[in-house]
Design a protein around this motif. Structure first.
Motif, PDB file in Angstrom:
ATOM      1  N   SER B  28      67.918  34.163  30.662  1.00 30.76           N
ATOM      2  CA  SER B  28      66.599  33.954  30.060  1.00 30.76           C
ATOM      3  C   SER B  28      65.934  35.257  29.620  1.00 30.76           C
ATOM      4  O   SER B  28      64.835  35.243  29.085  1.00 30.76           O
ATOM      5  CB  SER B  28      65.698  33.173  31.020  1.00 30.76           C
ATOM      6  OG  SER B  28      65.616  33.832  32.259  1.00 30.76           O
ATOM      7  N   ARG B  29      66.609  36.421  29.817  1.00 29.55           N
ATOM      8  CA  ARG B  29      66.099  37.634  29.181  1.00 29.55           C
ATOM      9  C   ARG B  29      66.399  37.608  27.681  1.00 29.55           C
ATOM     10  O   ARG B  29      65.761  38.259  26.878  1.00 29.55           O
ATOM     11  CB  ARG B  29      66.777  38.888  29.755  1.00 29.55           C
ATOM     12  CG  ARG B  29      66.323  39.292  31.132  1.00 29.55           C
ATOM     13  CD  ARG B  29      67.205  40.399  31.655  1.00 29.55           C
ATOM     14  NE  ARG B  29      68.627  40.031  31.541  1.00 29.55           N
ATOM     15  CZ  ARG B  29      69.638  40.850  31.801  1.00 29.55           C
ATOM     16  NH1 ARG B  29      69.413  42.090  32.148  1.00 29.55           N
ATOM     17  NH2 ARG B  29      70.884  40.420  31.695  1.00 29.55           N
ATOM     18  N   LEU B  32      64.483  32.323  25.572  1.00 30.92           N
ATOM     19  CA  LEU B  32      63.628  31.447  26.376  1.00 30.92           C
ATOM     20  C   LEU B  32      62.832  30.580  25.401  1.00 30.92           C
ATOM     21  O   LEU B  32      62.082  31.106  24.584  1.00 30.92           O
ATOM     22  CB  LEU B  32      62.671  32.285  27.240  1.00 30.92           C
ATOM     23  CG  LEU B  32      61.898  31.537  28.318  1.00 30.92           C
ATOM     24  CD1 LEU B  32      62.817  30.913  29.363  1.00 30.92           C
ATOM     25  CD2 LEU B  32      60.917  32.489  29.014  1.00 30.92           C
ATOM     26  N   ASN B  36      54.819  24.975  26.016  1.00 32.25           N
ATOM     27  CA  ASN B  36      53.367  24.862  26.170  1.00 32.25           C
ATOM     28  C   ASN B  36      52.665  25.319  24.890  1.00 32.25           C
ATOM     29  O   ASN B  36      51.651  25.990  24.925  1.00 32.25           O
ATOM     30  CB  ASN B  36      52.875  25.671  27.377  1.00 32.25           C
ATOM     31  CG  ASN B  36      51.461  25.296  27.777  1.00 32.25           C
ATOM     32  OD1 ASN B  36      51.059  24.141  27.661  1.00 32.25           O
ATOM     33  ND2 ASN B  36      50.687  26.266  28.232  1.00 32.25           N
ATOM     34  N   TYR B 263      48.909  25.483  40.547  1.00 36.27           N
ATOM     35  CA  TYR B 263      47.653  26.234  40.430  1.00 36.27           C
ATOM     36  C   TYR B 263      46.856  26.218  41.729  1.00 36.27           C
ATOM     37  O   TYR B 263      46.325  27.230  42.163  1.00 36.27           O
ATOM     38  CB  TYR B 263      46.781  25.645  39.314  1.00 36.27           C
ATOM     39  CG  TYR B 263      47.503  25.390  38.021  1.00 36.27           C
ATOM     40  CD1 TYR B 263      47.824  26.433  37.158  1.00 36.27           C
ATOM     41  CD2 TYR B 263      47.875  24.091  37.650  1.00 36.27           C
ATOM     42  CE1 TYR B 263      48.490  26.186  35.963  1.00 36.27           C
ATOM     43  CE2 TYR B 263      48.532  23.849  36.460  1.00 36.27           C
ATOM     44  CZ  TYR B 263      48.843  24.887  35.621  1.00 36.27           C
ATOM     45  OH  TYR B 263      49.500  24.654  34.448  1.00 36.27           O
ATOM     46  N   TRP B 341      64.522  21.189  36.421  1.00 38.99           N
ATOM     47  CA  TRP B 341      65.111  22.173  37.344  1.00 38.99           C
ATOM     48  C   TRP B 341      65.265  21.638  38.759  1.00 38.99           C
ATOM     49  O   TRP B 341      66.114  22.098  39.503  1.00 38.99           O
ATOM     50  CB  TRP B 341      64.365  23.506  37.322  1.00 38.99           C
ATOM     51  CG  TRP B 341      62.863  23.485  37.380  1.00 38.99           C
ATOM     52  CD1 TRP B 341      61.998  23.549  36.329  1.00 38.99           C
ATOM     53  CD2 TRP B 341      62.030  23.442  38.545  1.00 38.99           C
ATOM     54  NE1 TRP B 341      60.686  23.539  36.759  1.00 38.99           N
ATOM     55  CE2 TRP B 341      60.672  23.472  38.108  1.00 38.99           C
ATOM     56  CE3 TRP B 341      62.290  23.373  39.911  1.00 38.99           C
ATOM     57  CZ2 TRP B 341      59.594  23.439  38.991  1.00 38.99           C
ATOM     58  CZ3 TRP B 341      61.223  23.339  40.797  1.00 38.99           C
ATOM     59  CH2 TRP B 341      59.872  23.365  40.335  1.00 38.99           C
ATOM     60  N   HIS B 364      56.261  24.699  31.051  1.00 35.94           N
ATOM     61  CA  HIS B 364      55.929  26.009  30.505  1.00 35.94           C
ATOM     62  C   HIS B 364      57.196  26.870  30.551  1.00 35.94           C
ATOM     63  O   HIS B 364      58.247  26.431  31.005  1.00 35.94           O
ATOM     64  CB  HIS B 364      54.826  26.677  31.333  1.00 35.94           C
ATOM     65  CG  HIS B 364      53.501  25.991  31.276  1.00 35.94           C
ATOM     66  ND1 HIS B 364      52.309  26.647  31.388  1.00 35.94           N
ATOM     67  CD2 HIS B 364      53.172  24.674  31.118  1.00 35.94           C
ATOM     68  CE1 HIS B 364      51.297  25.796  31.295  1.00 35.94           C
ATOM     69  NE2 HIS B 364      51.799  24.583  31.147  1.00 35.94           N
ATOM     70  N   GLN B 365      57.078  28.105  30.107  1.00 37.96           N
ATOM     71  CA  GLN B 365      58.262  28.978  30.094  1.00 37.96           C
ATOM     72  C   GLN B 365      58.790  29.230  31.501  1.00 37.96           C
ATOM     73  O   GLN B 365      59.988  29.412  31.690  1.00 37.96           O
ATOM     74  CB  GLN B 365      57.933  30.274  29.364  1.00 37.96           C
ATOM     75  CG  GLN B 365      57.833  30.013  27.863  1.00 37.96           C
ATOM     76  CD  GLN B 365      57.595  31.260  27.059  1.00 37.96           C
ATOM     77  OE1 GLN B 365      56.685  32.019  27.361  1.00 37.96           O
ATOM     78  NE2 GLN B 365      58.415  31.483  26.035  1.00 37.96           N
ATOM     79  N   GLU B 366      57.890  29.224  32.472  1.00 37.37           N
ATOM     80  CA  GLU B 366      58.312  29.344  33.864  1.00 37.37           C
ATOM     81  C   GLU B 366      59.320  28.244  34.218  1.00 37.37           C
ATOM     82  O   GLU B 366      60.312  28.496  34.897  1.00 37.37           O
ATOM     83  CB  GLU B 366      57.048  29.220  34.712  1.00 37.37           C
ATOM     84  CG  GLU B 366      57.206  29.163  36.191  1.00 37.37           C
ATOM     85  CD  GLU B 366      55.841  28.852  36.836  1.00 37.37           C
ATOM     86  OE1 GLU B 366      54.800  29.364  36.352  1.00 37.37           O
ATOM     87  OE2 GLU B 366      55.816  28.091  37.809  1.00 37.37           O
ATOM     88  N   GLU B 369      62.589  29.162  32.606  1.00 36.12           N
ATOM     89  CA  GLU B 369      63.297  30.210  33.356  1.00 36.12           C
ATOM     90  C   GLU B 369      64.061  29.592  34.522  1.00 36.12           C
ATOM     91  O   GLU B 369      65.219  29.918  34.779  1.00 36.12           O
ATOM     92  CB  GLU B 369      62.303  31.236  33.894  1.00 36.12           C
ATOM     93  CG  GLU B 369      61.696  32.135  32.823  1.00 36.12           C
ATOM     94  CD  GLU B 369      60.762  33.188  33.419  1.00 36.12           C
ATOM     95  OE1 GLU B 369      61.068  34.372  33.351  1.00 36.12           O
ATOM     96  OE2 GLU B 369      59.719  32.781  33.977  1.00 36.12           O
ATOM     97  N   LYS B 370      63.381  28.682  35.208  1.00 35.39           N
ATOM     98  CA  LYS B 370      64.026  28.047  36.367  1.00 35.39           C
ATOM     99  C   LYS B 370      65.221  27.210  35.947  1.00 35.39           C
ATOM    100  O   LYS B 370      66.289  27.268  36.549  1.00 35.39           O
ATOM    101  CB  LYS B 370      63.020  27.159  37.113  1.00 35.39           C
ATOM    102  CG  LYS B 370      61.943  27.926  37.855  1.00 35.39           C
ATOM    103  CD  LYS B 370      60.923  26.953  38.459  1.00 35.39           C
ATOM    104  CE  LYS B 370      59.762  27.702  39.082  1.00 35.39           C
ATOM    105  NZ  LYS B 370      58.667  26.812  39.480  1.00 35.39           N
ATOM    106  N   ALA B 373      68.209  29.171  34.613  1.00 30.52           N
ATOM    107  CA  ALA B 373      68.909  29.844  35.713  1.00 30.52           C
ATOM    108  C   ALA B 373      69.805  28.865  36.477  1.00 30.52           C
ATOM    109  O   ALA B 373      70.892  29.209  36.912  1.00 30.52           O
ATOM    110  CB  ALA B 373      67.892  30.477  36.663  1.00 30.52           C
ATOM    111  N   ARG B 374      69.332  27.635  36.616  1.00 29.37           N
ATOM    112  CA  ARG B 374      70.065  26.676  37.435  1.00 29.37           C
ATOM    113  C   ARG B 374      71.071  25.845  36.647  1.00 29.37           C
ATOM    114  O   ARG B 374      72.045  25.349  37.210  1.00 29.37           O
ATOM    115  CB  ARG B 374      69.075  25.709  38.105  1.00 29.37           C
ATOM    116  CG  ARG B 374      68.287  26.336  39.222  1.00 29.37           C
ATOM    117  CD  ARG B 374      67.330  25.316  39.833  1.00 29.37           C
ATOM    118  NE  ARG B 374      66.814  25.812  41.105  1.00 29.37           N
ATOM    119  CZ  ARG B 374      66.109  25.077  41.958  1.00 29.37           C
ATOM    120  NH1 ARG B 374      65.827  23.821  41.663  1.00 29.37           N
ATOM    121  NH2 ARG B 374      65.688  25.586  43.086  1.00 29.37           N
TER     122      ARG B 374
END
Lengths: 113, 472, 462
Positions: B28-29, B32, B36, B263, B341, B364-366, B369-370, B373-374
């Protein structure tokens, strides 16, 4: 310590863990620092700190991770206590690079949650 | 491999930034998906609105709270009978919805009086209920009704009631995600700390981001009971309004759905120093790992091991029966975001399933990323996928089963692909050990559905499917 | 004794019976072939309505959204409307109709829909000179009327946009059934064929019940075409079956193109169906065929087994669309059921003056309430009184918990009926519909007798 060994550990963390992907860069940094410090203690046979809530949470995450390291990567049993620091340091660098410094996530540095 | 521009998207090339095909050696570097972000109008996206993210997903789960929707009738009608989150008090939350039924004169002259009257009526009609959420909607936000002032007035006149206001018109943000955010932040700002919970155990936690879909919360609660851990608040599965006011007293926040509810966990950490533990509640090895982490936090590792051993004894054999038969099954996951994920690796490890395409409505992008990765290489990762894209992706990856909502499920049925309800489940719960066996069973029954095999047969004998069957 | 007509006296609603105007407009919109409605508003206004249709029909329908966000609330949503139309036209080459359905937000903002449509029409003409795409303005602010009015408004707007000039005489009858199920459309087509009448049904929703085919092709869409609507102005007459859900388009064709317009009582029950067939016969000069006399007889024969044995004096509450509720109350009286509570669910002031309601007033010799602008709490509140007795509920699935919690048998009818299998496939209109509904009511009562051990032994020998 070989790059392949760091690859293996990094691959494990990316696949199994969630704490390196917290919402903001400061949370990611805090988790990476705290959990890897605790993991270093565990690998080096030192008693990790468990007195504050944050220490306890780092311990919980590190304990499971180190347990999996040992069962998945037999070579880790051979790592001497003084090498644990360097190994975890390399893992930390890799995690910080991937999830913070070179992350493409635009939301990492919002000042609010 | 760069981001993918699908054939159906040639007229909306900006969609390329949202669709990623992972290949070996990338992470994800490198790529991505943009997420959102605003939806392109007219694309037949799957997204809902901020109002539904607040009301339908989080607030409307509470079992003791009136959900007053300040707006025209549709916002109430549409967020009623669209979820499967039972409660242990007879499903009050699923039976009722309340609206101020705004009409044109209230748009012109303001709707605050209408809201005040509706709130009072609702409490009068249901005298046993003392708690309320009030939501704005698109028109009441546009005309600027001050719902906080109205709530304050009613609370001063009715000291026994408590009202939370949530300003989340449907046009806010780009998806339901905005509504999750507004509700989370509003609740911590206004209600957390306003009531002290009764502490009954040395070990206390909040369980955050689980909405009791088909009894998930109630199943997991049996684990916490066995472990002797007091859950101060469930955010918000089978939860109560007042329990959520006492979230500040927990020692630990355990987070399942990080997207809808991360949040409040972050804020509880920042403001009250309560640590946040993210776990996956779907899947055997994940659930065991989550329990082990929780128990390690509290120093009750033995209890955790005993529980896990019991559960494995009860369910592992059943899971393995399905695993043997589901090996190599190709799955697509088109849901909200986090389940991508949560599930991609658990179905792979626990059931031998390969996830070949995933689309997120509001991640979201988070979340990307997860999941990148998985997830596997050769798999598509899509943000805010739309209908034509789904058809094209199906052609490319040919899934055996799709975890998605009922409407898309009806669509793919025509393509002879079975679906399992990835939102409300087919026959859940799906969390925990027993739950994952349920998921395995529903997947197995979907994939082995005899009707879908018959569907490919042209009784005139000309369909390729007929030959394929003969060759098998 | 007698019929009392009131209105809900609370400001707020607890458990609504109807969705808002844009939802009804979307239902009308999907009745067209080569059509994707575009809802101009927040995404939820589309997503949930698509889900609602999927729940009822167990099918997917294509409806697009302009995905209104904050910046449109400030600067207007014209660009999103135009982008939405062009994205649809470019990505769906077969598309011929796009209804732009407004919502509360875009009506409050005051977006100029007609102006944007002019821009879209120019863009389409430039980019696709060989294509003709009708972009239809449908103004349906959610704070007016309800799904009932929204349905009517979208049908009317679509006709106004497409039926621009008087067509050649088509020899056809325009038939406006209102918001009905595919089962009703199939029945009406069968009746028209039996009478040798060439009828165009607006909207033709028969394929809302669509197959899984070996070639995986998808045919889940309306069948009404641009040509059908163009030809409607050349029809010899229009017949509307629903006063509040289609009559306005018949009136438009009369006023604009002198197509004679007729309105009959919605054909629920035997007598209402008789009246519809007589009207068709009167308009066309075609006789009512033997086959329909026979079908009528079969329905009467079946209902006669149920009426005074099981149905007589049973107190019934009915809720749903106004034309349905009024029609069903007339049907109930035919089969000796006693409608005691009719709930009509929006603020249309015409219901109180509806001739069918006024006729009921004259007819009933028991206490009957008609509550206008009602919600389902009106029903539930009455049931909280232990002295309030009800034997049957007729209505859609949104009222299911009233029946479940108060242990009252309920026959699902109307829209939506997502908690029962396959109801959309069955007619409720016509003789056959009356028979099927009567039997569904009886079977609901029978199952209830069994589960509650309430004289279930009667059925030992029935």
């Amino acid at each position: 310590m070989s790059p392949e060994q760091v690859d293996q550990l990094f691959g494990y963390v990316q696949e199994r863990c969630l704490w390196q992907f917290s919402s903001r860069s400061w949370d990611r940094q805090e988790n990476i620092d705290g959990i890897l410090a605790t993991a270093t203690d565990l690998l080096a046979g030192r008693e990790p700190k468990r007195d504050t809530p944050m220490h306890k949470i780092f311990y919980a995450d590190a304990l499971l991770m180190v347990g999996d390291f040992k069962s998945r990567f037999p070579w880790i049993a051979e790592v001497a206590p003084e090498e644990a620091d360097a190994l975890m340091g390399s893992l930390k660098d890799r995690l910080v690079e991937h999830t913070i410094t070179k992350s493409l996530n635009h939301e990492l540095n919002h000042s609010l949650y | 491999m760069p981001m993918v521009l699908l054939e159906c998207d040639k007229d909306i090339p900006e969609r390329q930034q949202h669709i990623y095909l992972k290949v070996d050696g990338e992470d994800s570097r490198d790529y991505l998906p943009v997420s959102n972000a605003s939806t392109i109008p007219g694309t037949l996206s799957e997204r809902g609105c901020a109002f539904c993210g607040a009301k339908l997903v989080i607030g409307g789960v509470l079992k003791d709270t009136i959900q007053m929707i300040h707006g025209p009738i549709g916002c109430a009608y549409d967020t009623w009978h669209t979820k499967r989150y039972p409660t242990d008090n007879g499903h009050f939350n699923m039976k009722y919805v309340w609206s101020t039924d705004m009409k044109e004169s209230h748009i012109v002259f303001g709707g605050e009086k209408r809201l005040e009257k509706s709130i009072n009526e609702a409490f009068d009609e249901m005298p046993d209920v003392k708690r309320m959420f009030v939501y704005t909607t698109c028109p009441t936000a546009l005309i600027g009704d001050d719902i906080k002032a109205v709530a304050k007035k009613v609370m001063s006149e009715r000291p026994e009631v408590d009202i939370f206001t949530c300003e989340c018109p449907g046009f806010a943000g780009v998806s339901q995600s905005k509504g999750h955010h507004v509700l989370n932040i509003g609740w911590i700002n206004e209600k957390v700390g306003s009531l002290e919970p009764e502490i009954t155990s040395d070990y206390t936690m909040n369980f955050i981001g689980d909405f009791n879909i088909q009894g998930d919360t109630q199943l997991l609660q049996t684990y916490w009971d066995k472990l002797g851990i007091q859950v101060i608040a469930h955010f918000t599965g089978n939860g109560t309004y007042d329990a959520l006011r006492g979230m500040h007293r927990a020692q630990l926040n355990v987070v399942n759905c990080a997207r809808s509810s991360g949040y409040i966990a972050n804020e509880l950490k920042k403001r009250y120093g309560i640590p946040r533990l993210d776990i996956d509640s779907w899947g055997f090895s994940y659930m065991a790992e989550g329990i082990r982490k929780i128990c390690a936090f509290f120093g009750i590792e033995d209890r955790g091991e005993a529980l896990i051993a019991d559960e494995y004894e009860k369910w592992k054999g059943k899971l393995d029966w399905y695993k043997e038969r589901l090996q190599g099954t190709k799955m697509a996951i088109w849901t909200g975001g986090p389940r991508l994920w949560h599930w991609t690796k658990s179905v792979e490890d626990d059931l031998g399933i390969q996830v070949v395409a995933m689309s997120s409505k509001f991640g979201h992008q988070e979340d990307f990323e997860k999941v990148i990765a998985r997830g596997q290489s050769g798999t598509y990762y899509i943000d805010d996928g739309n209908e034509l894209e789904f058809f094209e992706i199906i052609e490319k990856v040919k899934p055996d089963v799709i975890f998605t909502g009922p409407r898309v499920g009806e669509l793919v049925k025509k393509l002879h692909i079975p679906y399992v309800n990835g939102h409300g489940y087919h026959n859940g719960p799906y969390m925990g050990f027993e739950g994952f066996v349920n998921l395995a069973r529903d997947t197995y029954n979907a994939v082995h559905n005899p009707l879908l095999k018959l569907a490919g047969t042209d009784i005139r004998g000309t369909a390729p499917a007929a030959f394929k069957e003969a060759a098998e | 004794m007698g019929c009392e007509i009131t209105s809900r006296d609370r400001a707020g609603i607890i458990n609504p019976m109807y969705d808002c105007q844009p939802a009804g407009a979307q239902y009308a919109g999907i009745g067209m072939k080569d059509c994707i409605p575009l809802v101009h508003g927040g995404q939820g206004c589309t997503m949930f309505v698509r889900l609602l249709f999927a729940q009822h029909f167990k099918e997917n329908f294509d409806i697009a959204s302009t995905s209104l966000h904050e910046e449109s609330a400030v600067f207007g949503g014209h660009a999103r409307m135009q982008d939405g139309v062009m994205a649809l036209v470019r990505r769906y080459p077969h598309l011929r109709i796009i209804q732009i359905i407004t919502t509360c937000s875009t009506e409050v903002i005051g977006d100029d829909v007609e102006g944007s449509i002019n821009v879209c029409n120019k863009m389409i003409k430039e980019e696709f000179p060989d294509r003709e795409v009708y972009v239809v303005p449908v103004h349906t602010p959610s704070f007016k009327s309800s799904q009932v009015g929204g349905y009517s408004e979208c049908v009317l707007s679509t006709f106004k946009t497409i039926a621009k000039k008087k067509a050649e005489p088509s020899g056809k009858l325009n038939l406006f059934p209102g918001w009905v199920n595919p089962g009703d459309v199939t029945l009406l087509k069968r009746y028209a064929a039996a009478m040798d009448v060439d009828a165009s049904i607006f909207m033709d929703t028969e394929d809302f019940d669509s197959p899984m085919l070996p070639d995986k092709s998808i045919h889940t869409h309306g069948r009404t075409t641009v040509e059908d609507i163009r030809a409607s102005s050349g029809a010899f007459a229009s017949l509307a079956l629903a006063r509040y859900e289609g009559a306005s388009t018949g009136e438009f064709l009369r006023d604009e193109f002198e197509v004679p317009h007729h309105l009959v009582s919605t054909p629920y029950g035997i007598a209402n169906t008789d009246a519809m067939l007589r009207k068709i016969s009167e308009i066309t000069g075609k006789p009512i065929p033997e086959s329909l006399v026979k079908e009528r007889g079969i329905a009467l024969d079946a209902l006669q087994d149920l009426a005074h044995m099981f149905f007589a004096d049973k107190r019934v509450a009915i809720f749903g669309h106004p034309d349905l509720v009024i029609g069903l109350s007339e049907f109930c009286i035919e089969v000796e059921l006693k409608p005691v509570l009719l709930l009509l669910g929006d603020d249309n002031t015409k219901y109180k003056r509806d001739p069918r309601i006024l006729a009921l007033k004259d007819k009933v010799n028991w206490d009957m309430e008609v509550v206008c602008n009602a919600d389902l709490w009106e029903l539930e509140k009455r049931l909280k009184d232990p002295d309030y007795k009800l034997d049957l509920i007729l209505g859609h699935s949104k009222g299911r918990y009233v029946a479940i919690d108060h242990k009252i048998p309920m026959a699902r009818v109307g829209f939506p009926t997502f908690d029962r299998a396959g109801l959309y496939r069955q007619p409720t209109m016509g003789y056959q519909g009356a028979m099927l509904l009567g039997e569904a009511i009886a079977n609901a009562m029978f199952a209830h007798m069994e589960y509650t051990h309430d004289r279930e032994w009667i059925l030992n020998t029935w």
